[in-house]
Design a protein around this motif. Structure first.
Motif, PDB file in Angstrom:
ATOM      1  N   HIS A  74      -8.772   1.328  -7.066  1.00 17.10           N
ATOM      2  CA  HIS A  74      -7.338   1.037  -7.008  1.00 17.10           C
ATOM      3  C   HIS A  74      -6.819   1.408  -5.635  1.00 17.10           C
ATOM      4  O   HIS A  74      -7.129   2.483  -5.096  1.00 17.10           O
ATOM      5  N   SER A  75      -6.024   0.532  -5.038  1.00 16.07           N
ATOM      6  CA  SER A  75      -5.425   0.782  -3.736  1.00 16.07           C
ATOM      7  C   SER A  75      -3.910   0.756  -3.841  1.00 16.07           C
ATOM      8  O   SER A  75      -3.335  -0.079  -4.553  1.00 16.07           O
ATOM      9  N   ARG A  76      -3.268   1.641  -3.105  1.00 15.78           N
ATOM     10  CA  ARG A  76      -1.806   1.659  -3.069  1.00 15.78           C
ATOM     11  C   ARG A  76      -1.239   0.452  -2.321  1.00 15.78           C
ATOM     12  O   ARG A  76      -0.033   0.205  -2.354  1.00 15.78           O
ATOM     13  N   LEU A  77      -2.108  -0.326  -1.672  1.00 19.04           N
ATOM     14  CA  LEU A  77      -1.655  -1.543  -1.003  1.00 19.04           C
ATOM     15  C   LEU A  77      -1.283  -2.636  -1.997  1.00 19.04           C
ATOM     16  O   LEU A  77      -0.691  -3.643  -1.626  1.00 19.04           O
ATOM     17  N   GLY A  78      -1.650  -2.460  -3.261  1.00 19.09           N
ATOM     18  CA  GLY A  78      -1.290  -3.427  -4.294  1.00 19.09           C
ATOM     19  C   GLY A  78      -1.882  -4.797  -4.035  1.00 19.09           C
ATOM     20  O   GLY A  78      -3.070  -4.940  -3.714  1.00 19.09           O
ATOM     21  N   ALA A  79      -1.049  -5.841  -4.127  1.00 14.93           N
ATOM     22  CA  ALA A  79      -1.522  -7.216  -3.984  1.00 14.93           C
ATOM     23  C   ALA A  79      -2.023  -7.522  -2.584  1.00 14.93           C
ATOM     24  O   ALA A  79      -2.783  -8.482  -2.381  1.00 14.93           O
ATOM     25  N   LEU A  80      -1.615  -6.707  -1.610  1.00 14.55           N
ATOM     26  CA  LEU A  80      -2.095  -6.926  -0.246  1.00 14.55           C
ATOM     27  C   LEU A  80      -3.590  -6.621  -0.124  1.00 14.55           C
ATOM     28  O   LEU A  80      -4.286  -7.232   0.703  1.00 14.55           O
ATOM     29  N   ALA A  81      -4.103  -5.702  -0.947  1.00 15.80           N
ATOM     30  CA  ALA A  81      -5.509  -5.296  -0.852  1.00 15.80           C
ATOM     31  C   ALA A  81      -6.462  -6.464  -1.081  1.00 15.80           C
ATOM     32  O   ALA A  81      -7.347  -6.723  -0.248  1.00 15.80           O
ATOM     33  N   PRO A  82      -6.366  -7.224  -2.205  1.00  9.98           N
ATOM     34  CA  PRO A  82      -7.289  -8.350  -2.375  1.00  9.98           C
ATOM     35  C   PRO A  82      -7.099  -9.449  -1.341  1.00  9.98           C
ATOM     36  O   PRO A  82      -8.059 -10.146  -0.994  1.00  9.98           O
ATOM     37  N   LEU A  83      -5.867  -9.623  -0.820  1.00  8.63           N
ATOM     38  CA  LEU A  83      -5.659 -10.627   0.221  1.00  8.63           C
ATOM     39  C   LEU A  83      -6.419 -10.244   1.488  1.00  8.63           C
ATOM     40  O   LEU A  83      -7.065 -11.096   2.118  1.00  8.63           O
TER      41      LEU A  83
END
Length: 420
Positions: A74-83
């Motif tokens: 889990h990353s705190r970057l949220g949806a930006l992480a998979p992008l």
């Protein structure tokens, strides 16, 4: 000496899961644990939460699924992480954690599944001393959109990747033009296709290395039981279950049922094409749309159907819906495309069609020839063992053993010495 230490790497895993690939990983993991091996699944949470319309799903980052250990990234970057992962082809947000998890000496086998949003192709090079496998649940190795469905309207027979990716509303991946994916795949110890068709399609689209063929399987506990209450529908019917998207090919099915009244058509599922297909079925009182229904209800509808319809017009890697129908003794009528002919031919439990005209012939035959349909149902039941863990897991371990010997991995070789 204990069993193999196996790490499964996948973007999606239940309940952070949309389709069949996560369920296939779950079934494989549990079957390997039952065979005496230790299995850990590492998967991503951000990708699922970014893609689902509902509220984000949160579960412990260290967890258990029965005897399978689960590590959720889990990353705190949220949806930006998979992008970022999709654009860079590397585990941007989880690099250090994955390097620790895949450190030398941790695993005997590292099995990559759908890792498109977990960090491939760079991720494929992280394990340094384990036997490495890749299972191609989709066509991602040769297709940026995973599905070989060009411009969202037709099967892909030649590359038009940039225009196609934009039509799918996805940003282009520049790293695909560097050769990084091909080099990373070449260094893997084994690459596995879900069907002979999928193996051939990978090669046709430029994958140079050899692939083994190993189908998914159904768990033993999914054997059919008599559904209580009898048939859920008052008339004989044919059944379709799946996403209501253009790729699923219901246009021909609805055309075949126009003027065909020997049985009803029941459609379970939802998607972008539902309203269009409901409009096509206007005035056809023998066509019924159920919407999304629970999996237990799908099984009941499938069990009492004259046949399950599998009309997909795209290139799938396998046909889980086909063997799920066989599991409950239901024949199938499938389009003559992709892996469907090899599955139907193996079981001898269905018919193939090319268009609405010969689909109507198949519908008529199964609706009116009781003896013929019974013979197909018997063949379907008899074929179930072909797609069981008892058959597939030994073949999986054969692939691991061969890869271990080729790599010179002594522990894998010793543990699987009895495997041919």
């Amino acid at each position: 000496m204990s069993g193999l230490r196996i790490c499964m790497l996948t973007t999606f895993y239940p309940p952070f899961n949309f389709g069949g690939d996560g369920i296939a990983v779950q079934r494989l993991s549990h079957a390997l644990v039952a065979a005496g091996h230790q299995v850990t699944v590492i998967h991503d949470t951000n990708a699922f939460n970014a893609l689902q319309p509902a509220a984000p799903l949160h579960l412990p980052l260290e967890d258990r699924d029965g005897d399978v250990r689960i590590v959720r990234l889990h990353s705190r970057l949220g949806a930006l992480a998979p992008l970022l992962v999709q654009q860079c082809g590397a585990p941007v947000s989880h690099r250090r954690q994955l390097q620790r998890l895949l450190a030398p000496g941790e695993w005997d086998v590292v099995n990559f599944h759908n890792v498109s949003l977990l960090g491939a192709p760079a991720l494929l090079d992280y394990p340094r001393d384990a036997v490495t496998l890749y299972m191609a649940h989709e066509h991602w190795l040769v297709c940026p959109t995973h599905v070989l469905w060009r411009h969202r309207r037709e099967r892909c027979d030649e590359r038009q990747c940039l225009r196609c990716v934009l039509r799918h509303h996805r940003p282009p991946q520049l790293w695909r033009h560097t050769g990084a994916l091909q080099r990373a795949v070449a260094r893997l110890d084994a690459v596995i296709a879900m069907s002979e068709f999928s193996r051939q399609k990978h090669h046709a689209f430029g994958l140079a290395r050899e692939m083994d063929v190993l189908p998914p399987f159904l768990p033993r506990e999914a054997a059919p039981v008599a559904a209580p209450g009898g048939s859920p529908h008052p008339r004989p019917y044919f059944f379709f279950a799946g996403r209501l998207e253009r790729m699923k090919g219901l246009d021909d099915v609805l055309e075949a049922f126009r003027g065909f009244d020997a049985a009803d058509l029941v459609i379970a599922g939802d998607g972008s094409q539902r309203e269009r297909w409901q409009a096509m079925a206007a005035g056809m009182d023998h066509v019924h749309f159920l919407g999304t229904i629970p999996s237990a209800a799908v099984e009941r509808w499938q069990q009492y159907a004259l046949a399950a319809l599998v009309p997909s017009v795209g290139y799938e890697t396998f046909g889980m819906v086909i063997i799920e129908a066989f599991r409950v003794g239901t024949p199938v009528i499938a389009r003559r495309i992709g892996p469907f002919p090899e599955i139907v031919a193996t079981a001898g439990a269905g018919e193939l069609f090319d268009g609405a005209t010969d689909l109507r012939v198949a519908l008529q035959r199964l609706a009116t020839d009781t003896a013929y349909r019974t013979s197909l149902s018997t063949a379907a039941m008899a074929s179930r063992e072909r797609w069981s863990a008892a058959v597939v897991i030994p073949k999986y371990l054969e692939i691991v053993a061969r890869a271990g010997r080729a790599r010179g991995h002594q522990r894998v070789t010793d543990l699987l010495r009895q495997v041919a």
